[in-house]
Design a protein around this motif. Structure first.
Motif: not given
Ligand SMILES: [Zn+2]
Length: 408
Positions: A233-234, A257, A261, A377, A380
């Motif tokens: 998801c960045g 988030h 990640c 994600c 994540c």
């Molecule tokens: Zn993520």
């Protein structure tokens, strides 16, 4: 994570009928009551090769008599024409050709082995699609392995199994009437590799979550939903509403988030410069394919962020050409258009970036993430598994206000 811990106190495993808002009454199940998914493996083929280590049962819709057919164990070609099907030197009546393997994996199509049965469906006078009808549990065994990295945690694998099961069943239940298949075998739906791609870890993830799907809605009226997922998801995701124009839905809303990640190599990407004439060529080819106004775009001069979601991620871009014509594209449309016919040229990992419009090129800078960023994600999910969270916690956190449901 506070919200996640709170959720963990409520073991939400309901038993409700599986349903969704656009129910397809034609959905099929196997003898054990597990729903089937129809995967289009090959599109519009003139010829494919088939081999069988045990005689499969074969029938065509023109002559609906199942019969065992002695296939050679070395590949023979299957073709279709006005006279019907040709399998090696054999001729069979026309219509849909169904091949039911004697045992899973005993029939090989174009070098690949799949569970379930194969349907060869004519689409023109001499071309056909190859569709694999497979129960969703068997299907998932190679989706989970193809969608996850080999060294990832068993709990993130299980989370992926739950998300992918939900996605597949949603697609099977909402297939447009008249279409004889539900999902692609690639990123357009979920990557499916067949028996050769299964691993012990993916099989275990599927078996230990058997029948468990995500649902959303008031108590007693829960419905499965299209449980999108993507690689990274960045840091900030986007909603299915912004990304794909789907109706707004809380489990598929944008989420922040943070840096969860950041182990992903695509968490930060760029800068990436692409010449404006090259971008113009790619966007025109996308417009051509979609029959959109962009097919007649003059030389692209700029790409600007037009809208961001409530968390700051860009979700819409404004493209301007040298004649001053403006084109408003969603983030995912922008990414897809720019990545069209890219050949070996550079591509955008995500639609999460900003631009610097130089004289001859556009620079894509501050890129974050890989994939559309809707729903779970995967990076994540893996980060949470490494922190000790279980699969049910990971999916309930990834799809806010969703519930876990045993569908069968
Ligand atoms: Zn993520």
């Amino acid at each position: 994570m506070a919200r996640l811990i709170l959720r963990a106190l409520f073991p939400l495993l309901l038993l409700v009928p599986l349903a969704c808002s656009r129910e397809n009454p034609a959905i099929l199940s196997n003898a054990a009551g597990v729903p089937l998914v129809r995967v289009r493996l090959l599109q519009s083929q003139e010829s494919v090769t088939v081999a069988a280590s045990q005689p499969p049962t074969v029938r065509t819709s023109a002559d609906n008599t199942p019969r065992p057919l002695q296939f050679p164990n070395s590949p023979v070609s299957v073709t279709f024409g006005p006279g019907g099907w040709r399998i090696g030197s054999l001729t069979l009546s026309p219509g849909v050709l169904t091949i039911q393997p004697a045992a899973d994996g005993s029939v090989v199509v174009n070098g690949q082995r799949y569970r379930g049965q194969y349907r060869f469906v004519p689409v023109t006078a001499n071309r056909f699609d190859v569709i694999n009808d497979v129960d969703v549990e068997s299907y998932l065994m190679s989706v989970v392995s193809k969608e996850m990295l080999r060294l990832w945690d068993a709990e993130s694998y299980k989370a992926q199994a739950i998300a992918a099961r939900t996605y597949a069943l949603y697609e099977a239940r909402t297939t447009p009437a008249g279409r004889g298949w539900d999902v692609y075998d690639d990123e357009r739906s979920q990557v499916y590799g067949g028996i050769g791609a299964e691993t012990d870890k993916s099989i275990n993830a599927v078996q230990s979550t058997r029948g468990i799907v995500l649902a959303y809605g008031p108590a007693g009226q829960e419905r499965i939903f299209k449980a999108y997922f993507s690689s990274c998801c960045g840091g900030i995701g986007q909603s299915a509403y912004d990304a794909f124009g789907d109706p707004w839905s809380e489990p598929l809303s944008e989420q922040n988030h943070g840096t969860l990640c950041s182990a992903s190599p695509a968490f930060n990407w760029g800068p990436l410069a692409i010449a404006k004439d090259e971008l113009t060529r790619r966007i025109r080819s996308w417009g051509e394919r979609k029959n959109r106004a962009e097919k007649d775009m003059a030389l692209l001069t700029s790409i600007e962020i037009q809208a961001r979601n409530r968390l700051g991620r860009p979700v819409r871009f404004l493209l301007t050409d040298i004649r001053g014509a403006r084109y408003s594209l969603s983030g995912e449309e922008t990414r897809t258009a720019i990545n069209s016919n890219a050949g070996n040229g550079p591509v955008l990992y995500s639609s999460f970036f900003r631009t610097i419009n130089d004289a001859a090129a556009i620079r894509f800078v501050d890129g974050h993430g890989r994939g559309h960023g809707v729903g779970m994600c995967q990076w994540c999910a893996q980060a949470m598994a490494e922190r000790g969270y279980k699969a049910n916690q990971i999916v309930l956190w990834s799809y806010p206000r969703s519930k876990l449901v045993k569908a069968y």
